[in-house]
Write a protein that holds these residues in place. Structure first.
Motif, PDB file in Angstrom:
ATOM      1  N   THR A 124     -11.886  52.385 -49.948  1.00 25.51           N
ATOM      2  CA  THR A 124     -11.467  52.490 -48.547  1.00 25.51           C
ATOM      3  C   THR A 124     -12.634  52.132 -47.628  1.00 25.51           C
ATOM      4  OG1 THR A 124     -12.051  54.851 -48.421  1.00 25.51           O
ATOM      5  CG2 THR A 124      -9.794  54.305 -49.073  1.00 25.51           C
ATOM      6  N   LEU A 157      -8.654  54.161 -41.081  1.00 25.29           N
ATOM      7  CA  LEU A 157      -8.731  53.218 -42.189  1.00 25.29           C
ATOM      8  C   LEU A 157      -8.567  51.782 -41.696  1.00 25.29           C
ATOM      9  CD1 LEU A 157      -8.888  53.029 -45.324  1.00 25.29           C
ATOM     10  CD2 LEU A 157      -6.385  53.026 -45.316  1.00 25.29           C
ATOM     11  N   ASN A 160      -8.262  48.616 -47.267  1.00 22.80           N
ATOM     12  CA  ASN A 160      -8.307  49.276 -48.569  1.00 22.80           C
ATOM     13  C   ASN A 160      -8.005  48.265 -49.663  1.00 22.80           C
ATOM     14  OD1 ASN A 160      -5.304  49.445 -49.445  1.00 22.80           O
ATOM     15  ND2 ASN A 160      -5.275  50.227 -47.347  1.00 22.80           N
ATOM     16  N   PHE A 179      -1.643  54.099 -47.987  1.00 26.02           N
ATOM     17  CA  PHE A 179      -2.812  54.889 -47.599  1.00 26.02           C
ATOM     18  C   PHE A 179      -2.569  55.474 -46.209  1.00 26.02           C
ATOM     19  CE2 PHE A 179      -4.794  52.531 -50.940  1.00 26.02           C
ATOM     20  CZ  PHE A 179      -5.901  53.269 -51.340  1.00 26.02           C
TER      21      PHE A 179
END
Length: 232
Positions: A124, A157, A160, A179
């Protein structure tokens, strides 16, 4: 990622400019603060993982950023810190294959002996905003001191990926929708001088409820333990 780094550098420049110059020792003390860059190296664990999932190898995390220090008492040894940084984190698995089946992500248990796995991890990349309550034994002229900084960190985020490499099959996935975009947790940094113990305890799951392992939702959280270095 390049745009985030540029934004971070601009933010750091703004904070640095806002400090100005000190004309004498009194002004130095009155304006003393611990604005500083930080860098951290962590060992990443998967907390609250299902009993059938195992980790292997060294799952690493690298974190870098800048925190604006805002003292709240006369001695200026207690402060609130607010900052921005970037973070990359890898998590190595031992006996699980992450695969996309009909646009849904599944954790599938595998027999290592059958696959002869050479690489199995997900990674990540986040932009993070730390918020801290800071206590230290420092002053305007002492750069080596004891500190305890505790707080909360919010991460967004950016990207990823998942990589699985074996003699049977290779699976590479990126920008997986399953995610959680927002990842947050509690932080603690404590130590003396440059070297400090650091821990991050994730409060929410890395994945959303759609990710399953053996027909059960996965509620794995991140636990990061390592060293924090305060550079300036």
């Amino acid at each position: 990622m390049k745009s985030c780094l540029l934004f971070l550098l601009v933010l750091i420049g703004f904070f640095g400019f806002s400090q100005g110059n000190n004309n004498n020792d009194t002004e130095l003390y009155e304006n003393y603060r611990e604005d500083q860059f930080y860098a951290s190296v962590t060992y990443n664990l998967l907390n609250n993982k299902p009993s059938g999932i195992s980790q292997t190898g060294f799952s690493s995390g690298f974190h870098f950023g800048f925190i604006r220090d805002m003292p709240i008492n006369k001695k200026r040894n207690v402060a609130i810190g607010l900052g921005m940084g970037i973070s990359t984190n890898s998590y190595n698995q031992k006996n699980v294959l992450i695969e996309d089946i009909d646009n849904s992500i599944y954790f599938t248990k595998i027999d290592e002996g059958d696959y002869n796995v050479s690489k199995n991890k997900f990674t990540t990349y986040l932009i993070e905003v730390p918020l801290e309550i800071r206590w230290r034994t420092s002053n305007a002229s002492d750069y080596n001191f004891w500190r305890i900084y505790t707080g909360f960190k919010m991460g967004y985020l950016l990207y990823n990926s998942s990589k699985f490499r074996s003699e049977v099959t290779d699976v590479k996935l990126s920008n997986i929708d399953s995610f959680n975009k927002l990842q947050y947790g509690l932080t603690l940094s404590a130590g003396y001088g440059t070297w400090n113990f650091h821990v991050y305890y994730g409060l929410n799951s890395i994945f959303d409820e759609s990710v399953t392992f053996e027909d059960e939702s996965i509620d794995m959280k991140s636990l990061k333990i390592g060293l924090m270095f305060y550079i300036l």
